[in-house]
Design an enzyme around this catalytic site. Structure first.
Site, PDB file in Angstrom:
ATOM      1  N   ASP A  14      19.228  28.785 -19.726  1.00 16.89           N
ATOM      2  CA  ASP A  14      18.398  29.534 -20.671  1.00 16.89           C
ATOM      3  C   ASP A  14      19.106  30.751 -21.256  1.00 16.89           C
ATOM      4  O   ASP A  14      19.093  30.968 -22.472  1.00 16.89           O
ATOM      5  CB  ASP A  14      17.092  29.980 -20.002  1.00 16.89           C
ATOM      6  CG  ASP A  14      16.112  28.819 -19.836  1.00 16.89           C
ATOM      7  OD1 ASP A  14      16.349  27.754 -20.461  1.00 16.89           O
ATOM      8  OD2 ASP A  14      15.133  28.973 -19.099  1.00 16.89           O
ATOM      9  N   ARG A  94      14.021  43.228  -9.566  1.00 13.12           N
ATOM     10  CA  ARG A  94      13.768  43.369 -11.005  1.00 13.12           C
ATOM     11  C   ARG A  94      13.780  44.812 -11.514  1.00 13.12           C
ATOM     12  O   ARG A  94      14.375  45.078 -12.559  1.00 13.12           O
ATOM     13  CB  ARG A  94      12.462  42.661 -11.402  1.00 13.12           C
ATOM     14  CG  ARG A  94      12.500  41.134 -11.251  1.00 13.12           C
ATOM     15  CD  ARG A  94      13.762  40.514 -11.768  1.00 13.12           C
ATOM     16  NE  ARG A  94      13.722  39.052 -11.831  1.00 13.12           N
ATOM     17  CZ  ARG A  94      14.653  38.259 -11.332  1.00 13.12           C
ATOM     18  NH1 ARG A  94      15.701  38.761 -10.708  1.00 13.12           N
ATOM     19  NH2 ARG A  94      14.563  36.953 -11.464  1.00 13.12           N
ATOM     20  N   ASP A 123       8.193  38.031 -13.510  1.00 19.70           N
ATOM     21  CA  ASP A 123       9.424  38.764 -13.808  1.00 19.70           C
ATOM     22  C   ASP A 123       9.404  39.423 -15.188  1.00 19.70           C
ATOM     23  O   ASP A 123       9.895  40.535 -15.352  1.00 19.70           O
ATOM     24  CB  ASP A 123      10.631  37.829 -13.665  1.00 19.70           C
ATOM     25  CG  ASP A 123      10.878  37.457 -12.209  1.00 19.70           C
ATOM     26  OD1 ASP A 123      10.522  38.260 -11.332  1.00 19.70           O
ATOM     27  OD2 ASP A 123      11.420  36.366 -11.946  1.00 19.70           O
ATOM     28  N   SER A 174      13.843  25.258  -9.616  1.00 28.44           N
ATOM     29  CA  SER A 174      14.200  26.524 -10.254  1.00 28.44           C
ATOM     30  C   SER A 174      14.349  27.555  -9.146  1.00 28.44           C
ATOM     31  O   SER A 174      13.451  27.717  -8.316  1.00 28.44           O
ATOM     32  CB  SER A 174      13.094  26.924 -11.232  1.00 28.44           C
ATOM     33  OG  SER A 174      13.111  28.308 -11.437  1.00 28.44           O
TER      34      SER A 174
HETATM   35  N1  ARG Z   1       7.183  34.175  -7.093  1.00 26.05           N
HETATM   36  C1  ARG Z   1       8.240  35.077  -6.802  1.00 26.05           C
HETATM   37  C2  ARG Z   1       7.991  36.405  -7.466  1.00 26.05           C
HETATM   38  O1  ARG Z   1       7.214  36.485  -8.352  1.00 26.05           O
HETATM   39  C3  ARG Z   1       9.587  34.513  -7.163  1.00 26.05           C
HETATM   40  C4  ARG Z   1       9.914  34.477  -8.623  1.00 26.05           C
HETATM   41  C5  ARG Z   1      11.232  33.857  -8.889  1.00 26.05           C
HETATM   42  N2  ARG Z   1      11.676  34.139 -10.215  1.00 26.05           N
HETATM   43  C6  ARG Z   1      12.392  33.294 -10.952  1.00 26.05           C
HETATM   44  N3  ARG Z   1      12.702  33.702 -12.142  1.00 26.05           N
HETATM   45  N4  ARG Z   1      12.724  32.113 -10.538  1.00 26.05           N
HETATM   46  O2  ARG Z   1       8.546  37.397  -7.110  1.00 26.05           O
END
Ligand code: ARG
Length: 417
Positions: A14, A94, A123, A174
């Protein structure tokens, strides 16, 4: 000269496509920014790839130490675990990434920041809330949220533009990973009834294949910060890496969580977090020895607030500063060593010691040397039970009993018809 955008670049499909897309659609020059939070990539290859696709500049920032010292350790000291299961690896990274993106964008004279998040996850919220707080003048572009391309369309766009497609695209999952843990989503995992296939896990051995002999590990803490393993002093990054390997080798740290996302969706998430699992367990065991009952009760409430705040992208807030100050203060006697046993997917605390331990053998023992004055107990019970007795005398106990479904035999002898 075109305007510049700083793109949070992972090297994945991406964000690779985004380099071209930002140029095509917005005529922006892309500065690719890759942040190393322990995600174990070949960062020089990632950098070269960004340049090959057309970024005008590509930088890699090693943020491992900052991540551990300023994000992971405070969260560990807070015992922050989201919904009782998720040790918050992605969520903690993040705000740090967003901060570094802002710094880089400003230093490079970029007018915008771009990230690869979709419109369905947490995110995007964490990134954008942080960027808006730190640098409200910067524009934000989220290509993957805007372009509405399916996975297939993204792949054919990549092929059309000679963008190398990473091998990970063939993986059905993912993933996101850093020192504190790995998250795994998508594919078969989206059916919450299906047990995660073994190939979803890469950090942890299957408990079935884990060593048949338990392994013991002793973790030393100073004021809530882990500082050594089996007496060997280690910096935070190395200590976490070491525990990921050690505990992961015993199949420790697998989590299967149906989680409440910030955007209202319930999602099924698999996590691997060997070091986090062991450290959180050990830290809590040490707190149980060194904090009073009241401190522990209050701290548990703070832990929940703290976890929610991290999950919800509210790191750069005054509320966080306030809670962090409390957490730091709470750690001044959390010094000592915890011993754990790792065995077939489980870690258990089997020993703990501290110079500030509130555990007193003299008070606890049933053997000789007992210092507890048992003769004082009747007086204590008399006062403690006073309101209970008083209420029972005035209001009776019949309703209270029936709510417990206890039937009191009324009279002896035969019941009358
Ligand atoms: N569900 C978890 C969170 O919100 C993991 C997110 C993983 N992010 C990703 N872009 N694959 O913190």
């Amino acid at each position: 000269m075109s305007e510049k955008v700083a793109l949070a670049y992972s090297g994945g499909l991406d964000t690779s496509v985004a380099i071209k897309w930002l140029k095509e659609k917005y005529k922006l020059d892309v500065i690719a920014v890759t942040i190393d939070v322990g995600n174990e990539r070949d960062f020089s290859a990632v950098r070269k790839k960004a340049l090959a696709i057309g970024a005008i500049k590509a930088v890699v920032i090693d943020a491992k130490e900052a991540f551990v010292n300023h994000f992971v350790c405070p969260a560990l000291q807070a015992d922050a675990i989201y919904e009782g299961q998720y040790s918050l690896a992605t969520a903690l990274s993040r705000p740090l990434m967003a901060k570094l993106m802002v710094d880089t964008a400003i230093a490079e004279g970029a007018s915008a920041i771009a990230h690869g998040c979709t419109g369905k996850g947490n995110d995007q919220v964490r990134f954008e809330v942080t960027i808006n707080a730190l640098a409200p003048a910067l524009k934000i572009i989220a290509p993957a949220r805007q372009w509405a391309m399916t996975r297939e369309a993204t792949i054919s766009y990549a092929q059309k533009h000679d963008i190398p497609i990473p091998v990970t695209v063939s993986s059905p999952y993912s993933i996101d990973e850093n020192l504190w843990g790995k998250s795994i989503e998508c594919g078969i995992l989206e059916d919450p009834w299906v047990e995660p296939p073994e190939d979803a896990y890469t950090w942890t051995k299957s408990p079935l294949k884990a060593p048949d002999k338990p392994e013991y590990v002793a973790i030393g803490f100073e004021e809530g910060t882990p500082v050594d393993i089996d007496g060997q002093k280690l910096d935070g990054v190395s200590l976490i890496q070491r525990l990921n390997e050690l505990a992961g080798g015993h199949g420790v740290g697998r989590v299967d969580h149906v989680e409440n996302r910030l955007v209202g969706i319930k999602s099924r998430e698999i996590y691997e977090a060997p070091a986090a699992t062991v450290l959180l367990q050990a830290h809590q065991a040490l707190e149980a020895m060194t904090l009073s009952k009241d401190q522990l009760r209050f701290k548990q409430r703070v832990a929940m607030e703290y976890a929610d705040l991290i999950y919800n992208g509210l790191w750069f807030t005054r509320l966080h500063q306030d809670l962090a100050a409390y957490v730091k203060s709470s750690q001044r006697f959390v010094t000592g060593t915890v011993r754990l046993k790792l065995f077939k997917g489980h870690s258990s605390v089997v020993g703990r010691k501290s110079p500030f331990s509130l555990y007193s053998y003299g008070l606890a023992t049933y053997d000789k040397g007992d210092q507890f004055d048992q003769s004082a107990s009747p007086g204590f019970i008399h006062i403690w039970g006073l309101p209970v007795r008083n209420q029972a005398q005035v209001q009776g106990t019949d309703k209270a009993e029936s709510s417990l479904n206890i039937t009191t035999p009324k009279k002896t002898g035969k019941a009358k018809k």
